[in-house]
Structures are given as structure tokens and as C-alpha cells.
Enzyme design. Sequence first.
Site, PDB file in Angstrom:
ATOM      1  N   ARG A  83      -6.461  -5.834  -9.818  1.00 35.51           N
ATOM      2  CA  ARG A  83      -5.243  -5.752 -10.625  1.00 35.51           C
ATOM      3  C   ARG A  83      -5.333  -6.728 -11.795  1.00 35.51           C
ATOM      4  O   ARG A  83      -5.650  -7.893 -11.626  1.00 35.51           O
ATOM      5  CB  ARG A  83      -4.012  -6.084  -9.770  1.00 35.51           C
ATOM      6  CG  ARG A  83      -2.730  -6.353 -10.541  1.00 35.51           C
ATOM      7  CD  ARG A  83      -2.000  -5.067 -10.877  1.00 35.51           C
ATOM      8  NE  ARG A  83      -0.876  -5.295 -11.764  1.00 35.51           N
ATOM      9  CZ  ARG A  83       0.396  -5.359 -11.392  1.00 35.51           C
ATOM     10  NH1 ARG A  83       0.715  -5.220 -10.122  1.00 35.51           N
ATOM     11  NH2 ARG A  83       1.336  -5.550 -12.277  1.00 35.51           N
ATOM     12  N   ARG A 108      -1.929   0.461 -13.969  1.00 37.19           N
ATOM     13  CA  ARG A 108      -2.263  -0.493 -12.917  1.00 37.19           C
ATOM     14  C   ARG A 108      -3.254   0.087 -11.932  1.00 37.19           C
ATOM     15  O   ARG A 108      -3.072   1.197 -11.452  1.00 37.19           O
ATOM     16  CB  ARG A 108      -0.998  -0.876 -12.165  1.00 37.19           C
ATOM     17  CG  ARG A 108      -0.073  -1.618 -13.091  1.00 37.19           C
ATOM     18  CD  ARG A 108       1.246  -1.834 -12.513  1.00 37.19           C
ATOM     19  NE  ARG A 108       2.027  -2.528 -13.540  1.00 37.19           N
ATOM     20  CZ  ARG A 108       3.307  -2.683 -13.491  1.00 37.19           C
ATOM     21  NH1 ARG A 108       3.978  -2.201 -12.488  1.00 37.19           N
ATOM     22  NH2 ARG A 108       3.924  -3.311 -14.443  1.00 37.19           N
ATOM     23  N   ASP A 110      -0.309  -1.702  -7.611  1.00 35.93           N
ATOM     24  CA  ASP A 110       0.936  -2.450  -7.747  1.00 35.93           C
ATOM     25  C   ASP A 110       1.607  -2.416  -6.380  1.00 35.93           C
ATOM     26  O   ASP A 110       1.758  -1.347  -5.797  1.00 35.93           O
ATOM     27  CB  ASP A 110       1.840  -1.797  -8.804  1.00 35.93           C
ATOM     28  CG  ASP A 110       3.099  -2.586  -9.056  1.00 35.93           C
ATOM     29  OD1 ASP A 110       3.042  -3.831  -9.076  1.00 35.93           O
ATOM     30  OD2 ASP A 110       4.161  -1.965  -9.245  1.00 35.93           O
ATOM     31  N   ASP A 167       5.025  -3.755  -4.470  1.00 34.71           N
ATOM     32  CA  ASP A 167       6.344  -4.376  -4.583  1.00 34.71           C
ATOM     33  C   ASP A 167       6.984  -4.506  -3.213  1.00 34.71           C
ATOM     34  O   ASP A 167       6.860  -3.614  -2.368  1.00 34.71           O
ATOM     35  CB  ASP A 167       7.280  -3.523  -5.446  1.00 34.71           C
ATOM     36  CG  ASP A 167       6.920  -3.537  -6.916  1.00 34.71           C
ATOM     37  OD1 ASP A 167       6.374  -4.542  -7.390  1.00 34.71           O
ATOM     38  OD2 ASP A 167       7.194  -2.528  -7.600  1.00 34.71           O
TER      39      ASP A 167
END
Length: 166
Positions: free
Chosen positions: A91, A100, A103, A105
Site C-alpha cells: 500500500r 489502492r 485498503d 478500514d
Amino acid sequence: MRLAAERRAVLSLGANLGDRVGTIDAAVRAIESIDDIRVLARSSNWESPSWHPDGEGLSPDYVNIVLIVATAMEPIDLLDAMGAVEDALGRVREARWGPRTIDIDIVSMGGIERAEDRLVLPHPRAHQRQFVLQPWLEVEPDAVLPGQGSVAELADYVDGDVWRLP
């Protein structure tokens, strides 16, 4: 094995560069290898258009999944662990809305609501993202996003294209 004082966390993973599915699979394997994390559920792979403030489709489409995990980590430690997984998978953080490799989250964690510089829980835009809501519904049909409500009801009202991959 159950971890002491563990919490359930919802993670959203997305990739739109290179071998997107392979990268998602590698991220899941990396997360599974972390001592203080147990993967409880994984959604199917879902695809969605990339989003940018200047319009959709300015970079390749994303492959997205949701993982439900159990962890004894504190939220900031989980964030750091996910950052380490992202870094290990190449990344690069050049542009906020840029493409990306991976990613990850934290969408929600044990009902915690907090707002700090590095981490806001629940994720402040999760309720607006079909690429989070639909995969989450697949693995937890009765899910509730703290402060926002039923994930099923949110998904009924949120715009956005997302489709399950075969």
C-alpha cells in the site's frame, strides 16, 4: 480459542490495483495469522466503481469484502495492525482518493463510539457506502451500525452500484 475480553470488529477491505482478488485473499491470510485476531466470517467478493470527488470511474473498479473478527486488541492497536498488513502488501499513500493496492478500514468495533485524529468509530462514511453495507449484510443480516441503525435499512436508501462476483 476465545481471547480474553475480545470484541467483535467489522473490517472492510478493498483493492483496485493489480490482482485485486489475490491481494484481498493475501490480506485475509495476513489478518488470520495475527495472534490476537480470530476471523469469524468473510463475505463474498463484491465489485464497485472507484469513487473520487471529481466523479466515479477515474481509476479501476474495486473488489471489496467484509470480515467479522474477534480481537482483544484496543482499537488503535487494531488500526496499527491493519496498517502493517496494508504496508506488507505494498500500500502506497500518495493521494486521499487515489487507487489502492489494498485498503483496510475498521467499520465498527464492539459498539465503541470515538473520534480521534487517527481513528473515528464507527467509520464516519460506512453508512453511505454500498460496498461496505452489502457485503456486511451477507455475513450479518441483522447487523446494526452504531449511531446509524440497521445495515439492511441503510442499504435500502444508499445510492451506489455494487455487485457480487461469481
